[in-house]
Scaffold this motif. Structure first.
Motif, mmCIF file in Angstrom:
data_model
loop_
_atom_site.group_PDB
_atom_site.id
_atom_site.type_symbol
_atom_site.label_atom_id
_atom_site.label_comp_id
_atom_site.label_asym_id
_atom_site.label_seq_id
_atom_site.Cartn_x
_atom_site.Cartn_y
_atom_site.Cartn_z
ATOM 1 N N VAL A 186 49.031 42.996 40.792
ATOM 2 C CA VAL A 186 49.296 42.331 42.070
ATOM 3 C C VAL A 186 48.483 41.043 42.156
ATOM 4 O O VAL A 186 48.995 39.986 42.568
ATOM 5 N N LEU A 187 47.238 41.113 41.752
ATOM 6 C CA LEU A 187 46.386 39.928 41.782
ATOM 7 C C LEU A 187 46.888 38.857 40.814
ATOM 8 O O LEU A 187 46.835 37.663 41.114
ATOM 9 N N LEU A 188 47.419 39.276 39.676
ATOM 10 C CA LEU A 188 47.976 38.324 38.722
ATOM 11 C C LEU A 188 49.220 37.637 39.289
ATOM 12 O O LEU A 188 49.409 36.428 39.110
ATOM 13 N N LEU A 189 50.062 38.376 39.982
ATOM 14 C CA LEU A 189 51.241 37.772 40.612
ATOM 15 C C LEU A 189 50.833 36.782 41.702
ATOM 16 O O LEU A 189 51.428 35.698 41.827
ATOM 17 N N ILE A 190 49.840 37.131 42.492
ATOM 18 C CA ILE A 190 49.337 36.199 43.517
ATOM 19 C C ILE A 190 48.769 34.952 42.853
ATOM 20 O O ILE A 190 48.994 33.829 43.311
ATOM 21 N N LEU A 237 48.268 17.377 53.071
ATOM 22 C CA LEU A 237 48.441 17.688 51.650
ATOM 23 C C LEU A 237 47.089 17.818 50.953
ATOM 24 O O LEU A 237 46.916 18.666 50.076
ATOM 25 N N THR A 238 46.144 16.977 51.344
ATOM 26 C CA THR A 238 44.806 17.067 50.756
ATOM 27 C C THR A 238 44.139 18.376 51.132
ATOM 28 O O THR A 238 43.515 19.043 50.298
ATOM 29 N N ARG A 239 44.285 18.769 52.388
ATOM 30 C CA ARG A 239 43.702 20.033 52.847
ATOM 31 C C ARG A 239 44.379 21.222 52.155
ATOM 32 O O ARG A 239 43.709 22.176 51.733
ATOM 33 N N ALA A 240 45.707 21.166 52.019
ATOM 34 C CA ALA A 240 46.434 22.254 51.348
ATOM 35 C C ALA A 240 46.024 22.354 49.877
ATOM 36 O O ALA A 240 45.876 23.457 49.336
ATOM 37 N N THR A 241 45.820 21.199 49.238
ATOM 38 C CA THR A 241 45.382 21.202 47.842
ATOM 39 C C THR A 241 44.009 21.841 47.705
ATOM 40 O O THR A 241 43.770 22.643 46.794
ATOM 41 N N ALA A 242 43.107 21.496 48.607
ATOM 42 C CA ALA A 242 41.755 22.058 48.546
ATOM 43 C C ALA A 242 41.775 23.569 48.774
ATOM 44 O O ALA A 242 41.075 24.323 48.077
ATOM 45 N N ILE A 243 42.567 24.021 49.720
ATOM 46 C CA ILE A 243 42.649 25.464 50.010
ATOM 47 C C ILE A 243 43.255 26.212 48.831
ATOM 48 O O ILE A 243 42.747 27.266 48.411
ATOM 49 N N LEU A 244 44.353 25.678 48.276
ATOM 50 C CA LEU A 244 44.990 26.339 47.137
ATOM 51 C C LEU A 244 44.081 26.336 45.910
ATOM 52 O O LEU A 244 44.049 27.311 45.153
ATOM 53 N N ALA A 245 43.332 25.255 45.716
ATOM 54 C CA ALA A 245 42.410 25.209 44.581
ATOM 55 C C ALA A 245 41.296 26.249 44.736
ATOM 56 O O ALA A 245 40.911 26.905 43.764
ATOM 57 N N ALA A 246 40.792 26.412 45.950
ATOM 58 C CA ALA A 246 39.758 27.425 46.191
ATOM 59 C C ALA A 246 40.310 28.832 45.958
ATOM 60 O O ALA A 246 39.635 29.687 45.357
ATOM 61 N N CYS A 247 41.539 29.082 46.409
ATOM 62 C CA CYS A 247 42.166 30.394 46.176
ATOM 63 C C CYS A 247 42.413 30.632 44.692
ATOM 64 O O CYS A 247 42.219 31.744 44.188
ATOM 65 N N PHE A 248 42.844 29.594 43.966
ATOM 66 C CA PHE A 248 43.065 29.705 42.524
ATOM 67 C C PHE A 248 41.759 30.038 41.810
ATOM 68 O O PHE A 248 41.716 30.890 40.913
ATOM 69 N N PHE A 249 40.681 29.378 42.213
ATOM 70 C CA PHE A 249 39.360 29.626 41.621
ATOM 71 C C PHE A 249 38.922 31.070 41.896
ATOM 72 O O PHE A 249 38.426 31.761 40.999
ATOM 73 N N ALA A 250 39.111 31.524 43.121
ATOM 74 C CA ALA A 250 38.701 32.888 43.483
ATOM 75 C C ALA A 250 39.511 33.939 42.722
ATOM 76 O O ALA A 250 38.934 34.924 42.221
ATOM 77 N N THR A 251 40.829 33.746 42.604
ATOM 78 C CA THR A 251 41.632 34.734 41.874
ATOM 79 C C THR A 251 41.315 34.696 40.381
ATOM 80 O O THR A 251 41.353 35.735 39.728
ATOM 81 N N SER A 252 40.986 33.511 39.844
ATOM 82 C CA SER A 252 40.607 33.432 38.428
ATOM 83 C C SER A 252 39.330 34.222 38.161
ATOM 84 O O SER A 252 39.251 34.982 37.187
ATOM 85 N N LEU A 253 38.330 34.042 39.019
ATOM 86 C CA LEU A 253 37.087 34.793 38.852
ATOM 87 C C LEU A 253 37.311 36.294 38.994
ATOM 88 O O LEU A 253 36.770 37.088 38.226
ATOM 89 N N THR A 254 38.095 36.684 39.982
ATOM 90 C CA THR A 254 38.356 38.108 40.198
ATOM 91 C C THR A 254 39.086 38.720 39.013
ATOM 92 O O THR A 254 38.756 39.828 38.571
ATOM 93 N N LEU A 255 40.080 37.999 38.477
ATOM 94 C CA LEU A 255 40.802 38.517 37.311
ATOM 95 C C LEU A 255 39.903 38.635 36.093
ATOM 96 O O LEU A 255 40.009 39.599 35.327
#
Length: 124
Positions: free
Chosen positions: A4-8, A53-71
């Motif tokens: 599930v985390l990989l799909l997210i 768009l800048t705010r959305a990019t920053a939020i998505l980048a933070a989520c990507f970083f968090a899911t990468s660490l968790t995985l």
């Protein structure tokens, strides 16, 4: 859990690519609402679209970083208990010597062999 985390993680990555491609290369935004000069003519002005768009990019980048660490943490915990294709014990370099059928113990390594290429005469 990790599936599930990989799909997210994959969905966040695709959204991040999309948001980045929507941005202009000059540092501005796409100007989604049209009418960039009018005071309220469009839904969003060029500057507010760029900020969104800048705010959305920053939020998505933070989520990507968090899911990468968790995985990566989940993968390290799962690999400690799972089987490995790399042998952990045996001979030199982790490799066990081959057993010859009919012998009780594996054969000892052979002595190095001299090269058998053409011999060049040495001159004095």
């Amino acid at each position: 859990m990790s599936t599930v985390l990989l799909l997210i993680h994959v969905m966040i990555a695709m959204a991040l690519v999309g948001v980045i491609l929507l941005q202009r290369s000059e540092g501005g935004a796409l100007g989604i609402g049209g009418g960039g000069g009018g005071g309220g003519a469009g839904f969003m002005t060029g500057r507010s679209a760029g900020d969104a768009l800048t705010r959305a990019t920053a939020i998505l980048a933070a989520c990507f970083f968090a899911t990468s660490l968790t995985l990566s943490i989940l993968a390290s915990h799962n690999s400690a208990s799972g089987p490995s294709i790399v042998p952990t014990s045996g001979g030199e370099g982790g490799l066990a010597p081959l057993a010859v059928p009919g012998e009780s113990e594996p054969a000892a390594p052979a002595a190095p062999v001299a090269p058998s290429g053409p011999q060049v005469p040495q001159s004095n």
